[in-house]
Design an enzyme around this catalytic site. Structure first.
Site, PDB file in Angstrom:
ATOM      1  CG  ASN A  70       0.374   8.879 -17.763  1.00  0.00           C
ATOM      2  OD1 ASN A  70      -0.672   8.586 -17.183  1.00  0.00           O
ATOM      3  ND2 ASN A  70       1.485   9.234 -17.112  1.00  0.00           N
ATOM      4  CB  ALA A  81       1.229   7.638  -9.343  1.00  0.00           C
ATOM      5  CB  ILE A 115       8.081   8.684  -6.807  1.00  0.00           C
ATOM      6  CG1 ILE A 115       8.023  10.079  -7.443  1.00  0.00           C
ATOM      7  CG2 ILE A 115       7.406   8.687  -5.434  1.00  0.00           C
ATOM      8  CD1 ILE A 115       6.619  10.580  -7.692  1.00  0.00           C
ATOM      9  CG  PHE A 151       0.874  -0.991  -9.023  1.00  0.00           C
ATOM     10  CD1 PHE A 151      -0.304  -1.495  -9.543  1.00  0.00           C
ATOM     11  CD2 PHE A 151       1.038  -0.981  -7.651  1.00  0.00           C
ATOM     12  CE1 PHE A 151      -1.291  -1.980  -8.715  1.00  0.00           C
ATOM     13  CE2 PHE A 151       0.053  -1.461  -6.812  1.00  0.00           C
ATOM     14  CZ  PHE A 151      -1.119  -1.974  -7.346  1.00  0.00           C
TER      15      PHE A 151
END
Length: 424
Positions: free
Chosen positions: A223, A289, A321, A337
């Site tokens: 990405n 991430a 994760i 995030f």
């Protein structure tokens, strides 16, 4: 040797230039120190005036140059007292053997020698002289006295000299001197941060950047994440006193000063390293991430050759994760995030609950001015209900400024949690 050019603002250096041919290097040193954010005021001895003009240093430092002990234009006509109070560091470069002798014996017959006696700031000297003068017993005796008095000596280099001799006595290059000065102030700032910083004593793990999921030895799925937000946050956490481990996907960014970096490629590798941080001890886990949601079911051993108009690739879901870490028995404070292109706050609030996070920061990556590659960001922060903290809107600013605000938000939540435990 590579040099750290990070900025150290609001620190004052008095650079004293004495009478030697190496004085030309001091002009370059002023530029290097200014580049690092230091405020510079230059003192020149009468000997230095024979080698280089005050106008050069005035232009480079942006401040008037001081040459006289009793200056009617200085505070109370006593320039050495004014400069002594202003300095965070007195740096003498080059330092002649005459200057070293004055310092060692306490002689005070000019501006520099009186400044040396009057300042409480650390004093650094950078000797530069003929190789035989450097080796002289008197010079070495004076150096030993200065070291005993707490003066820091940057040792001279060896090589050819202006007089034609070869040996020790050359002034080191300005970049090398600036590097040592910056390292000194970084260490001083770090000591304060580790004691008084918002995250003092905390261990922080941060994931940053994209992941790459291999299709074959040549191709991969990824990405647009650049890792800039995660790297800026790592630097901010370190500046706040934390011990920081940065688990970085494939990005082209320099490791922030003081931060431990672990490089990974795939989502599975990032998960393994994240779990390893829990084993080492982790108080705060920050997942910035942009992890690939899917990976190829079977990675081809060799490059897939082009054949036909279509290629079918089977994908399987990658582990989540941040949710996996949040489910661990000894879970750290969890910060997620959410990079969204629509219904940003709605999706972020849902992730906060679904993934059992303590805090989530979301932004709209469809905006060109704060997207993946931008140096700026704007975010909204949500906290889990138990923290009783209202959402925070972080207006558009540099990612460094946004990172500092996020550190403050993490501190506020941790502080609230500690208060609740005290009440219990």
């Amino acid at each position: 040797m590579s040099f750290d050019l990070s900025v150290i603002p609001n620190k004052n250096i008095v650079l004293a230039v004495t009478g030697g041919i190496a004085a030309y290097k001091s002009a370059i040193l002023v530029r290097r120190l200014k580049d690092a954010g230091f405020n510079i005021r230059v003192v020149m001895t009468q000997g230095a005036l024979a080698f280089i003009t005050p106008l050069t240093f005035q232009a480079l430092s942006g401040n008037p140059v001081h040459t006289e002990l009793l200056n009617p234009e200085a505070e109370a006509g006593m320039g050495h007292i004014e400069l002594a109070r202003w300095a965070d560091l007195l740096l003498v470069a080059p330092a002649t053997c005459d200057t070293l002798a004055k310092f060692a014996t306490g002689l005070a017959d000019d501006l520099l020698s009186t400044l040396y006696l009057a300042t409480k700031a650390p004093v650094w000297v950078v000797p530069a002289m003929n190789q035989q003068m450097w080796a002289a017993k008197a010079t070495q005796r004076n150096l030993a006295t200065l070291v005993d008095d707490g003066v820091h000596v940057i040792m001279p280099d060896s090589g050819s000299q202006a007089c034609g001799d070869v040996g020790l006595g050359r002034m080191p290059e300005p970049e090398a001197i600036a590097y040592q000065v910056k390292a000194y102030f970084h260490q001083a700032q770090r000591a304060i941060a580790e004691k008084f910083g918002l995250l003092a004593g905390k261990r922080v793990a941060i994931t940053a950047g994209p992941t790459r999921e291999a299709i074959d030895p040549v191709r991969y799925i990824s990405n647009h994440s650049t890792g800039k937000m995660g790297f800026a946050l790592a630097a901010a956490c370190y500046a706040a006193g934390a011990k920081v481990t940065l688990i970085a996907g494939p990005v082209s960014l320099d490791t922030p000063n003081g931060v431990r970096r672990v490089n990974v490629q795939s989502a599975l590798q990032m998960l393994d390293q994240s779990l390893a941080q829990l084993q080492e001890g982790c108080d705060i886990f920050i997942a910035t991430a942009a992890v690939a949601d899917y990976r190829v079911a079977e990675v081809a051993e060799h490059k897939i050759k082009k054949s036909g108009d279509e290629l079918a690739v089977n994908l399987v879901k990658n582990p989540d994760i941040v949710a996996t870490i949040a489910q661990q028995e000894k879970r750290p404070f969890m910060v997620g995030f959410a990079a969204e292109t629509r219904q940003v706050e709605e999706y972020a609030a849902g992730k906060l609950v679904a993934k059992k996070l303590d805090m989530i920061a979301c932004n709209d990556v469809s905006r060109a001015d704060i997207g993946f590659a931008s140096d700026q960001n704007a975010m909204t922060v949500f906290f889990a209900d138990q923290y009783q903290l209202d959402k925070r809107d972080l207006e558009k600013a540099s990612k460094q400024e946004i990172s500092q605000q996020l550190v403050e938000a993490i501190h506020d939540a941790l502080h609230f949690n500690s208060l609740k435990k005290d009440e219990l």
